[in-house]
Design a protein around this motif. Structure first.
Motif, PDB file in Angstrom:
ATOM      1  N   ARG A   1       0.832  -1.209   0.000  1.00  0.00           N
ATOM      2  CA  ARG A   1       0.000   0.000   0.000  1.00  0.00           C
ATOM      3  C   ARG A   1       0.864   1.257   0.000  1.00  0.00           C
ATOM      4  O   ARG A   1       1.964   1.277   0.560  1.00  0.00           O
ATOM      5  CB  ARG A   1      -0.901  -0.008   1.239  1.00  0.00           C
TER       6      ARG A   1
ATOM      7  N   TRP B   1      -7.658  12.547  -0.814  1.00  0.00           N
ATOM      8  CA  TRP B   1      -6.833  11.471  -0.275  1.00  0.00           C
ATOM      9  C   TRP B   1      -6.942  10.264  -1.191  1.00  0.00           C
ATOM     10  O   TRP B   1      -8.029   9.938  -1.669  1.00  0.00           O
ATOM     11  CB  TRP B   1      -7.279  11.096   1.136  1.00  0.00           C
TER      12      TRP B   1
ATOM     13  N   GLU C   1     -10.088   5.134   4.652  1.00  0.00           N
ATOM     14  CA  GLU C   1      -9.985   3.950   5.493  1.00  0.00           C
ATOM     15  C   GLU C   1     -11.299   3.165   5.490  1.00  0.00           C
ATOM     16  O   GLU C   1     -11.298   1.924   5.480  1.00  0.00           O
ATOM     17  CB  GLU C   1      -9.615   4.335   6.932  1.00  0.00           C
TER      18      GLU C   1
ATOM     19  N   SER D   1      -5.432   6.158  -1.618  1.00  0.00           N
ATOM     20  CA  SER D   1      -4.627   5.009  -1.220  1.00  0.00           C
ATOM     21  C   SER D   1      -4.628   4.012  -2.369  1.00  0.00           C
ATOM     22  O   SER D   1      -5.662   3.782  -2.996  1.00  0.00           O
ATOM     23  CB  SER D   1      -5.182   4.341   0.047  1.00  0.00           C
TER      24      SER D   1
ATOM     25  N   ASP E   1       0.051   5.731   0.317  1.00  0.00           N
ATOM     26  CA  ASP E   1      -0.978   6.740   0.534  1.00  0.00           C
ATOM     27  C   ASP E   1      -0.516   8.104   0.033  1.00  0.00           C
ATOM     28  O   ASP E   1       0.668   8.456   0.138  1.00  0.00           O
ATOM     29  CB  ASP E   1      -1.306   6.836   2.029  1.00  0.00           C
TER      30      ASP E   1
ATOM     31  N   GLU F   1      -8.931  11.231   5.091  1.00  0.00           N
ATOM     32  CA  GLU F   1      -8.230   9.983   5.419  1.00  0.00           C
ATOM     33  C   GLU F   1      -9.198   8.960   5.989  1.00  0.00           C
ATOM     34  O   GLU F   1      -9.138   7.772   5.648  1.00  0.00           O
ATOM     35  CB  GLU F   1      -7.111  10.275   6.424  1.00  0.00           C
TER      36      GLU F   1
END
Length: 238
Positions: free
Chosen positions: A174, A187, A213, A189, A176, A209
């Motif tokens: 991963r 954001w 998530e 990822s 970010d 963020e």
């Protein structure tokens, strides 16, 4: 992922008739009841309620990625999503695929990409392509090589080096990113795994963020739904 990037960037402004070809990832999908199942690669993705799917449109799109992304960034449109952010996913010029075996497995958006909005248009794009098309990619971490540089050119800053990330029983790699889009923060990822000779990538974009998530939590590998971060490692599962 050069071919996939061009497809992703053009989804909001054009389409072309589907071409008939054997799917790269047979055994994945289609999306049903907001759940995308991919037994071939061993994962399931639960799409948030009310989101729209644009998988086929992205796969069939043939619009210039650079022109689309540059136009959006000049206008500072909050509607920018994975459609242009995913342009950063390119393993480099020496790895340009020649076989055209890149496939968008799933592309979903919080709202239609062409619809105006006051927030970042959250999105999830999952793609697969043959590892043999990328001779320089030996591990999943290698796939991130030029992503940070390309992200920087488009106003996104990497928050860390690529690191190992466990989701259920599966370890992926991963990285970010974050950046500004007008007065809004974006954001992103990116998760990458190499499975059965194919590179499987997950691009998740949102306005915070915490939202990213939450999108990642909807991805389930294997039987377990628990996730654990293992910072700053470039592990790979083959």
């Amino acid at each position: 992922m050069l071919a996939a990037c061009a497809l992703l960037a053009g989804v909001s402004i054009a389409q072309k008739k589907p071409s008939v070809k054997p799917p790269l990832a047979q055994g994945c999908g289609p999306l049903g009841d907001q759940v995308f199942k991919c037994p071939k690669f061993g994962f399931t993705y639960n799409v948030p309620f009310g989101w729209v799917e644009r998988t086929q449109e992205m796969q069939d799109s043939n619009v210039d990625a650079e022109a689309m992304s540059d136009s959006e960034e000049r206008d500072a449109k909050p509607n920018e999503t994975a459609a242009s952010a995913a342009e950063k996913h390119s393993p480099g010029p020496d790895a340009a695929p020649s076989s055209g075996k890149s496939e968008i497995l799933l592309a979903v958006f919080e709202r239609p990409p062409q619809a105006a909005g006051e927030t970042i248009n959250s999105a999830v794009v999952i793609a697969a392509e043959s590892r043999t098309d990328y001779p320089s990619v030996k591990t999943a971490a290698d796939y991130f090589g030029p992503i940070s540089d390309l992200a920087g050119q488009r106003g996104l800053k990497a928050l860390s080096e690529p690191y190992a990330f466990s989701t259920g029983s599966r370890q992926v790699v991963r990285e970010d990113f974050t950046g500004e889009r007008g007065k809004l923060s974006m954001w992103q990822s990116s998760l990458v795994a190499i499975e059965k000779g194919q590179i499987v990538s997950f691009t998740l974009v949102a306005g915070s963020e915490d939202e990213v998530e939450e999108l990642i939590e909807n991805l389930k590998f294997g039987a377990s739904s628990q996730q654990k971060r293992v910072p700053r490692s470039s592990g790979d599962s083959k």
